[in-house]
Design a protein around this motif. Structure first.
Motif, mmCIF file in Angstrom:
data_model
loop_
_atom_site.group_PDB
_atom_site.id
_atom_site.type_symbol
_atom_site.label_atom_id
_atom_site.label_comp_id
_atom_site.label_asym_id
_atom_site.label_seq_id
_atom_site.Cartn_x
_atom_site.Cartn_y
_atom_site.Cartn_z
ATOM 1 N N LEU A 52 -10.819 -13.188 27.367
ATOM 2 C CA LEU A 52 -12.218 -12.916 27.066
ATOM 3 C C LEU A 52 -12.863 -14.145 26.445
ATOM 4 O O LEU A 52 -12.299 -14.746 25.530
ATOM 5 N N ASN A 53 -14.016 -14.525 26.924
ATOM 6 C CA ASN A 53 -14.793 -15.604 26.333
ATOM 7 C C ASN A 53 -15.551 -15.001 25.145
ATOM 8 O O ASN A 53 -16.613 -14.400 25.308
ATOM 9 N N ALA A 54 -14.998 -15.164 23.943
ATOM 10 C CA ALA A 54 -15.546 -14.513 22.750
ATOM 11 C C ALA A 54 -16.946 -15.012 22.416
ATOM 12 O O ALA A 54 -17.802 -14.229 21.987
ATOM 13 N N GLY A 55 -17.207 -16.298 22.604
ATOM 14 C CA GLY A 55 -18.543 -16.828 22.321
ATOM 15 C C GLY A 55 -19.607 -16.182 23.189
ATOM 16 O O GLY A 55 -20.692 -15.823 22.711
ATOM 17 N N ARG A 56 -19.281 -16.019 24.448
ATOM 18 C CA ARG A 56 -20.221 -15.373 25.372
ATOM 19 C C ARG A 56 -20.427 -13.904 25.007
ATOM 20 O O ARG A 56 -21.542 -13.404 25.037
ATOM 21 N N LEU A 57 -19.343 -13.212 24.657
ATOM 22 C CA LEU A 57 -19.452 -11.809 24.261
ATOM 23 C C LEU A 57 -20.331 -11.660 23.021
ATOM 24 O O LEU A 57 -21.224 -10.813 22.981
ATOM 25 N N TRP A 58 -20.087 -12.470 21.993
ATOM 26 C CA TRP A 58 -20.824 -12.320 20.738
ATOM 27 C C TRP A 58 -22.270 -12.773 20.863
ATOM 28 O O TRP A 58 -23.155 -12.224 20.182
ATOM 29 N N THR A 115 -20.022 -4.512 19.574
ATOM 30 C CA THR A 115 -19.478 -5.783 20.066
ATOM 31 C C THR A 115 -18.102 -6.032 19.460
ATOM 32 O O THR A 115 -17.160 -6.417 20.164
ATOM 33 N N GLY A 116 -17.985 -5.808 18.162
ATOM 34 C CA GLY A 116 -16.683 -5.954 17.509
ATOM 35 C C GLY A 116 -15.657 -4.980 18.061
ATOM 36 O O GLY A 116 -14.485 -5.329 18.264
ATOM 37 N N GLY A 164 -23.780 -9.871 22.245
ATOM 38 C CA GLY A 164 -23.865 -8.852 21.202
ATOM 39 C C GLY A 164 -25.080 -9.052 20.311
ATOM 40 O O GLY A 164 -25.756 -8.088 19.928
ATOM 41 N N LEU A 165 -25.391 -10.312 19.982
ATOM 42 C CA LEU A 165 -26.593 -10.603 19.192
ATOM 43 C C LEU A 165 -27.857 -10.246 19.976
ATOM 44 O O LEU A 165 -28.808 -9.690 19.416
ATOM 45 N N ALA A 166 -27.865 -10.574 21.250
ATOM 46 C CA ALA A 166 -29.018 -10.214 22.088
ATOM 47 C C ALA A 166 -29.152 -8.694 22.188
ATOM 48 O O ALA A 166 -30.268 -8.148 22.139
#
Length: 162
Positions: A28-34, A92-93, A37-39
């Motif tokens: 999983l690309n965590a930066g892309r996921l988070w 997201t978490g 998640g912010l959006a």
């Protein structure tokens, strides 16, 4: 003749690995996921805000405040929007944790978000307020839950790296 390609080799080769896990999920690309998640937190907060405005403008129902209180001064409406944003970040978490620890993480995530959304929809009816307010808040909770569930699921699927 059609050839079927299995991720990680043939099913028998996967079974012979001895770890009992036939398929590892993609990383999983965590930066892309988070970032998604912010959006999603912004979308969820705005969905709550639009729901409060719609309740007041279309139905003349002040959800939590007297009619003479302006929208931006309504602490309960702000709490609803902030709560929606926090729920999106928590989701997201959760999907990140499920991705790292469970098989078929998006299936579990869908069930968890669906059940939390259902609980959030029924909660306003237990608060003892007016039926009109309960209906509006229930619809807002439903829209926010659907937004969070679909956006985070899509973000996690998009952030998967094979």
């Amino acid at each position: 003749m059609t050839t079927i390609e299995y991720p990680g080799g043939s099913p028998s080769a996967q079974h012979e690995s001895g770890n009992g896990d036939r398929r590892r999920p993609p990383s999983l690309n965590a930066g892309r996921l988070w970032s998604a998640g912010l959006a999603t937190a912004a979308v969820a907060a705005l969905a709550g805000f639009v729901g409060v405005l719609a309740g007041r403008a279309l139905f003349g129902v002040a959800l939590h405040a007297p009619d003479d209180v302006r929208m931006f001064a309504d602490a309960d409406a702000v709490r609803l929007c902030v709560g929606a944003a926090v729920a999106a970040l928590a989701a997201t978490g959760l999907v990140h944790l499920l991705w790292l620890s469970t098989p078929r993480p998006l299936t579990y995530f869908g069930w968890i978000v669906g059940l939390f959304t259902a609980a959030a929809v029924f909660m306003p009816f237990l608060a003892g307020g007016s039926l009109a307010v309960a209906l509006i808040v229930a619809v807002i909770h439903l829209v926010v839950g659907l937004a969070i569930g679909t956006l985070i699921t899509g973000a996690a699927a998009s952030a998967a790296r094979s």
